[in-house]
Design an enzyme around this catalytic site. Structure first.
Site, PDB file in Angstrom:
ATOM      1  N   SER A 115       0.978  -1.229   0.305  1.00 37.48           N
ATOM      2  CA  SER A 115      -0.002   0.024   0.152  1.00 37.48           C
ATOM      3  C   SER A 115       1.196   1.074   0.104  1.00 37.48           C
ATOM      4  O   SER A 115       0.082   2.341  -0.356  1.00 37.48           O
ATOM      5  CB  SER A 115      -1.075  -0.365   1.100  1.00 37.48           C
ATOM      6  N   THR A 158     -40.299  24.934  -9.680  1.00 33.80           N
ATOM      7  CA  THR A 158     -40.102  23.749  -8.246  1.00 33.80           C
ATOM      8  C   THR A 158     -41.184  22.535  -9.650  1.00 33.80           C
ATOM      9  O   THR A 158     -41.080  23.443 -10.628  1.00 33.80           O
ATOM     10  CB  THR A 158     -41.738  23.640  -7.170  1.00 33.80           C
ATOM     11  N   HIS A 159     -40.481  21.554  -9.249  1.00 35.77           N
ATOM     12  CA  HIS A 159     -40.831  20.584 -10.768  1.00 35.77           C
ATOM     13  C   HIS A 159     -40.349  21.138 -11.932  1.00 35.77           C
ATOM     14  O   HIS A 159     -40.629  20.792 -13.203  1.00 35.77           O
ATOM     15  CB  HIS A 159     -42.177  20.055 -10.821  1.00 35.77           C
ATOM     16  N   SER A 166     -16.391  22.807 -29.770  1.00 32.54           N
ATOM     17  CA  SER A 166     -16.676  21.392 -30.520  1.00 32.54           C
ATOM     18  C   SER A 166     -15.913  21.433 -31.717  1.00 32.54           C
ATOM     19  O   SER A 166     -15.711  22.620 -32.243  1.00 32.54           O
ATOM     20  CB  SER A 166     -18.110  21.664 -31.337  1.00 32.54           C
ATOM     21  N   LYS A 209     -21.228  25.983 -30.940  1.00 34.82           N
ATOM     22  CA  LYS A 209     -20.876  25.611 -29.544  1.00 34.82           C
ATOM     23  C   LYS A 209     -19.562  26.398 -28.065  1.00 34.82           C
ATOM     24  O   LYS A 209     -18.713  26.662 -29.070  1.00 34.82           O
ATOM     25  CB  LYS A 209     -20.617  23.990 -29.758  1.00 34.82           C
ATOM     26  N   ASN A 255     -18.943  25.034 -25.222  1.00 36.02           N
ATOM     27  CA  ASN A 255     -20.012  24.013 -23.333  1.00 36.02           C
ATOM     28  C   ASN A 255     -19.626  24.227 -22.150  1.00 36.02           C
ATOM     29  O   ASN A 255     -18.673  24.534 -22.158  1.00 36.02           O
ATOM     30  CB  ASN A 255     -19.132  22.076 -24.326  1.00 36.02           C
ATOM     31  N   GLU A 275     -20.365  19.891 -15.693  1.00 36.93           N
ATOM     32  CA  GLU A 275     -20.352  18.184 -16.296  1.00 36.93           C
ATOM     33  C   GLU A 275     -19.313  17.719 -15.307  1.00 36.93           C
ATOM     34  O   GLU A 275     -20.237  16.984 -15.315  1.00 36.93           O
ATOM     35  CB  GLU A 275     -20.746  18.486 -18.129  1.00 36.93           C
ATOM     36  N   LYS A 287      -8.216   4.145   2.435  1.00 35.45           N
ATOM     37  CA  LYS A 287      -6.583   5.526   1.905  1.00 35.45           C
ATOM     38  C   LYS A 287      -7.194   5.673   0.534  1.00 35.45           C
ATOM     39  O   LYS A 287      -7.358   7.178   0.532  1.00 35.45           O
ATOM     40  CB  LYS A 287      -5.628   4.847   2.439  1.00 35.45           C
TER      41      LYS A 287
HETATM   42  N1  ARG Z   1      -1.012  -0.836   5.257  1.00 36.67           N
HETATM   43  C1  ARG Z   1      -2.550  -1.670   6.380  1.00 36.67           C
HETATM   44  C2  ARG Z   1      -2.900  -0.855   6.300  1.00 36.67           C
HETATM   45  O1  ARG Z   1      -3.333   0.184   5.896  1.00 36.67           O
HETATM   46  C3  ARG Z   1      -1.850  -1.353   7.978  1.00 36.67           C
HETATM   47  C4  ARG Z   1      -2.073  -2.153   9.217  1.00 36.67           C
HETATM   48  C5  ARG Z   1      -1.590  -3.480   8.734  1.00 36.67           C
HETATM   49  N2  ARG Z   1      -2.336  -3.790   9.499  1.00 36.67           N
HETATM   50  C6  ARG Z   1      -1.636  -5.695   9.837  1.00 36.67           C
HETATM   51  N3  ARG Z   1      -1.783  -6.411  10.547  1.00 36.67           N
HETATM   52  N4  ARG Z   1      -0.674  -6.065   8.057  1.00 36.67           N
HETATM   53  O2  ARG Z   1      -4.632  -1.117   6.945  1.00 36.67           O
END
Ligand code: ARG
Length: 461
Positions: free
Chosen positions: A23, A156-157, A278, A284, A286, A291, A326
């Site tokens: 990660s 409204t509507h 466009s 156009k 836009n 959007e 995350k």
């Molecule tokens: N990278 C992990 C997370 O974002 C950290 C916690 C990991 N804990 C574990 N026991 N592997 O959740």
């Protein structure tokens, strides 16, 4: 490279599977918070007598050196092969200070560490989103002030309802965005519990002064149950919810902007800088940026529902599924920040076309004023509604509106109309007739603008 848990295993992990589960490319955003939290943990271990004063100081200084080095050369972290940011920071520390660095993780688990880091991160990042909300609210207030006494239809509507001050429309968006700032504050408050001392799940076997640690890290409270803390990411859900609802409001603003700048409505002109052309149709202009805001809102809602779906099946305690939080939260944060900036640029540069608005705010949408006029002369509202309805039906069939009626025409419908009706049934009179503080009455809107300016001053302080 050894990872944080290799002792128990005879061989190396499968490289493809290990790399896939890493990660660091996502949680590197928590680097500063991880260093801050680890420094505080080393101090807490020192205070508890678990680490010698000297080791605690060595770790603290070593972590500061890591922080500086990574700030100076971010590629160091980008290219690292560690499992996550926690492993990266610890490896860097040990590389610098040796044995004392290997004592840092005493009594601590990554389960609580990631909770701490993420709470610290959101606590410092949410105010930045709130500042961007303030920028957009500022753009609304400026437009509202510039609009002066201009009137436009409210809907409204998506059918013309009643005339309102254009300023009132701007302030309605400001009201929704202010709720978003408050909702983000609620999410920030939910992050305000210090989780360390929870250990992996059962707590720490060292007498860590968690209250001291909390205040050292800027928290006002400590989490109350180590099992709950280990698997609790409610604060992430709250953050995603606050972002999703803010995005919902931006999407509605985008929709209004797209409609109101169209040929059909023509209430505002979109600035060239925030429009696109466009490749095929030369005429156009836009509204692509808005959007995209509307489109990204759909994704932002998915981030929330995706996260709730991830959480719902988990047994108590930490589960690796939680690592997904995350990337969702960072995407929500980036999306909201980007959309707020874009919406601000668009709103700031919209040019009103008061003639078009005023024209659309005249006509049969003044019917409520006619009914209220009769109520003012003692007619029950239901009867007034029926009389007015008959006038509307006749005018509609004839393709005319109230302005075409002479006094004698009015009196044919009801003798209680007198010449004052000719002045009462205009958009300006309709707006001025409002009496409640949340209404479109000019004094009420002016007060809302003043109050919002005070709010802006307070938020920016
Ligand atoms: N990278 C992990 C997370 O974002 C950290 C916690 C990991 N804990 C574990 N026991 N592997 O959740």
């Amino acid at each position: 490279m050894a990872n944080l848990w290799s002792g128990r295993f005879a061989g190396e992990p499968d490289k493809a599977v290990f790399d896939w589960g890493k990660s660091l490319s996502v949680d590197r955003r928590l680097f500063d918070d991880d260093v801050t939290g680890s420094q505080a943990w080393a101090e807490a271990l020192g205070r508890a007598g678990v680490l010698s004063e000297e080791d605690a100081r060595t770790i603290h200084r070593g972590l500061e050196a890591v922080r500086e080095e990574v700030h100076a050369s971010p590629a160091m972290m980008a290219d690292a092969a560690d499992e996550d940011v926690h492993a990266f920071v610890e490896r860097q520390l040990v590389a610098r200070v040796g044995e004392p660095g290997r004592r840092l993780h005493t009594g601590r688990s990554r389960n609580e560490q990631v909770s701490l880091d993420f709470r610290l991160y959101l606590r410092r990042r949410i105010p930045l989103l709130q500042q961007r909300i303030a920028d957009l609210v500022q753009a609304f207030v400026d437009q509202a002030e510039r609009a002066g006494g201009a009137v436009m239809p409210s809907y409204t509507h998506l059918r013309r309802a009643q005339p309102v001050l254009t300023a009132h429309v701007w302030m309605s968006h400001a009201a929704a965005l202010r709720r978003d700032a408050a909702r983000l504050e609620t999410a920030r408050d939910e992050c305000d519990l210090m989780p360390l001392g929870s250990g992996a799940i059962a707590g720490a076997s060292y007498a860590i002064d968690t209250a001291w640690l909390a205040s050292r890290l800027g928290f006002t409270r400590v989490t109350t149950n180590s099992i709950d803390t280990s698997g609790d990411r409610d604060f992430v859900a709250s953050f995603l919810y606050a972002c999703a609802l803010a995005m919902t409001h931006l999407s509605r603003l985008a929709e209004d902007t797209i409609l109101f700048t169209s040929e059909e409505f023509g209430f505002f002109e979109l600035a060239d800088e925030v429009a696109t052309g466009s490749s095929l149709m030369p005429q156009k202009k836009n509204p692509d940026p808005m959007e995209l805001v509307r489109g990204k809102a759909g994704r932002a809602l998915g981030l929330l529902s995706g996260w709730l779906a991830t959480m719902k099946g988990l047994p108590l305690g930490y589960n690796k599924d939680l690592q997904e939080d995350k990337s969702l939260a960072f995407e929500a944060e980036d999306t909201l920040a980007g959309c707020l900036a874009t919406a601000t640029a668009v709103v700031r540069t919209l040019t009103p076309r008061p003639d078009r608005m005023a024209q659309a705010a005249s006509g049969l949408l003044l019917a409520t004023e006619v009914a209220d006029y009769l109520v003012g002369r003692g007619v029950s509202f239901r009867t007034a509604h029926e009389i007015t309805g008959r006038i509307v039906r006749d005018l509609y069939e004839a393709g005319r509106d109230f302005s075409s009626l002479a006094l004698s025409d009015w009196r044919r419908y009801d003798a209680r109309f007198d010449e004052s009706v000719l002045r009462a049934v205009t958009a300006e009179a309709a707006v001025a007739a409002k009496r409640t503080p949340q209404s479109t009455a000019p004094e009420a809107v002016a007060a809302a603008i003043r109050e919002t300016r005070d709010w802006l001053d307070a938020v920016r302080r």
